[in-house]
Design a protein around this motif. Structure first.
Motif, PDB file in Angstrom:
ATOM      1  N   THR B  31       0.839  -1.204   0.000  1.00  0.00           N
ATOM      2  CA  THR B  31       0.000   0.000   0.000  1.00  0.00           C
ATOM      3  C   THR B  31       0.867   1.245   0.000  1.00  0.00           C
ATOM      4  N   TYR B  33       0.679   5.624  -0.302  1.00  0.00           N
ATOM      5  CA  TYR B  33      -0.175   6.791  -0.127  1.00  0.00           C
ATOM      6  C   TYR B  33       0.587   8.052  -0.546  1.00  0.00           C
ATOM      7  N   SER B  95       2.604   1.153   3.648  1.00  0.00           N
ATOM      8  CA  SER B  95       2.256   0.275   4.757  1.00  0.00           C
ATOM      9  C   SER B  95       2.137  -1.155   4.249  1.00  0.00           C
ATOM     10  N   SER B 100      -0.605  -2.057   8.793  1.00  0.00           N
ATOM     11  CA  SER B 100      -1.942  -1.479   8.649  1.00  0.00           C
ATOM     12  C   SER B 100      -2.853  -1.929   9.786  1.00  0.00           C
ATOM     13  N   GLN B 101      -2.611  -3.107  10.316  1.00  0.00           N
ATOM     14  CA  GLN B 101      -3.451  -3.605  11.402  1.00  0.00           C
ATOM     15  C   GLN B 101      -3.252  -2.834  12.699  1.00  0.00           C
ATOM     16  N   ARG B 102      -2.220  -1.999  12.751  1.00  0.00           N
ATOM     17  CA  ARG B 102      -2.091  -1.099  13.901  1.00  0.00           C
ATOM     18  C   ARG B 102      -2.101   0.366  13.430  1.00  0.00           C
ATOM     19  N   ASN B 103      -2.680   0.604  12.240  1.00  0.00           N
ATOM     20  CA  ASN B 103      -2.776   1.967  11.706  1.00  0.00           C
ATOM     21  C   ASN B 103      -1.410   2.637  11.581  1.00  0.00           C
ATOM     22  N   GLU B 104      -0.397   1.868  11.255  1.00  0.00           N
ATOM     23  CA  GLU B 104       0.943   2.428  11.123  1.00  0.00           C
ATOM     24  C   GLU B 104       1.318   2.566   9.665  1.00  0.00           C
ATOM     25  N   GLN B 105       1.595   3.792   9.266  1.00  0.00           N
ATOM     26  CA  GLN B 105       2.123   4.078   7.949  1.00  0.00           C
ATOM     27  C   GLN B 105       3.523   4.654   8.117  1.00  0.00           C
ATOM     28  N   PHE B 107       6.303   7.107   6.626  1.00  0.00           N
ATOM     29  CA  PHE B 107       6.363   8.275   5.759  1.00  0.00           C
ATOM     30  C   PHE B 107       7.784   8.561   5.286  1.00  0.00           C
ATOM     31  N   GLY B 108       7.854   9.091   4.078  1.00  0.00           N
ATOM     32  CA  GLY B 108       9.115   9.602   3.564  1.00  0.00           C
ATOM     33  C   GLY B 108       9.340  11.027   4.049  1.00  0.00           C
TER      34      GLY B 108
END
Lengths: 115, 116
Positions: B31, B33, B95, B100-105, B107-108
């Motif tokens: 995934t 974004y 992610s 994703s199961q802990r809402n962790e993305q 970032f660059g």
């Protein structure tokens, strides 16, 4: 998605404990509470996530009361390097159809730590 | 483990010009974004990819913004033509299913765009 309200800014001194409270009155049953940290010129970074009661990791603690309408991020003994913007996010942890999650960021809390 | 890479880090263009940003996510993250972060605001999701398919582009201004992830790895975000209000930092994140199961993305560092 549940709306969150947090203070625009907070000031602290090195060595103190900092507590940032976030209000999320319309949190849904499936929603989790997640906090991110963002330093200048960097992307946000995941700090901690919780559903209820207390969660602790190596950098922070998250306190969530029984009604889950608010949460408090606790940073023990802050240092100058903790100066950053802290975002409280509330959302479902389930994977969206097609993959991934949708995170909605508010304006965050600017924490300034001084000597 | 290498993080999310983005380039360029900074870009200055004049309005009505075109610009493109590149992102390489963490290896194995399906995934991807793209977010837009205007000064003083939190990041706003523009588009979300799962492999090379679009999951959500509801907030992408499609008259001027486009994005692709042709091989399901790298991605490019393009603005054509740019407007003054496009001045912002463009963040890429990725992610995995586990994160994703802990809402962790992840970032660059972002690309700071200034439109004059």
């Amino acid at each position: 998605l549940a709306k969150t309200t947090q203070p625009i800014s907070m000031d602290s001194y090195e060595g103190q404990e900092v507590n940032i409270t976030c209000s999320h009155n319309n949190i849904a049953t499936n929603d989790y509470i997640t906090w991110y940290q963002q330093f200048p010129s960097q992307g946000p970074r995941f700090i901690i996530q919780g559903y209820k009661t207390k969660v602790t990791n190596e950098v922070a603690s998250l306190f969530i009361p029984a009604d889950r309408k608010s949460s408090t991020l606790s940073l023990p003994r802050v240092s100058l390097s903790d100066t950053a913007v802290y975002y409280c996010l509330v959302g479902d942890r389930r994977i969206l159809t097609g993959g991934g999650n949708k995170l909605t960021f508010g304006t965050g809390t600017q924490l300034k730590v001084e000597l | 483990e290498a993080g999310v890479a983005q380039s360029p880090r900074y870009k200055i263009i004049e309005k009505r010009q075109s610009v493109a940003f590149w992102c390489n996510p963490i290896s194995g993250h399906a995934t991807l974004y793209w977010y837009q972060q205007i000064l003083g605001q939190g990041p706003k999701l523009l588009i979300q990819f799962q492999n090379n398919g679009v999951v959500d582009d509801s907030q992408l201004p499609k008259d001027r913004f486009s994005a692709e992830r042709l091989k399901g790895v790298d991605s490019t975000l393009k603005i054509q033509p740019a407007k003054l209000e496009d001045s912002a930092v463009y963040l890429c994140a990725s992610s995995s299913r586990t994160s994703s199961q802990r809402n962790e993305q992840f970032f660059g560092p972002g690309t700071r765009l200034t439109v004059l």
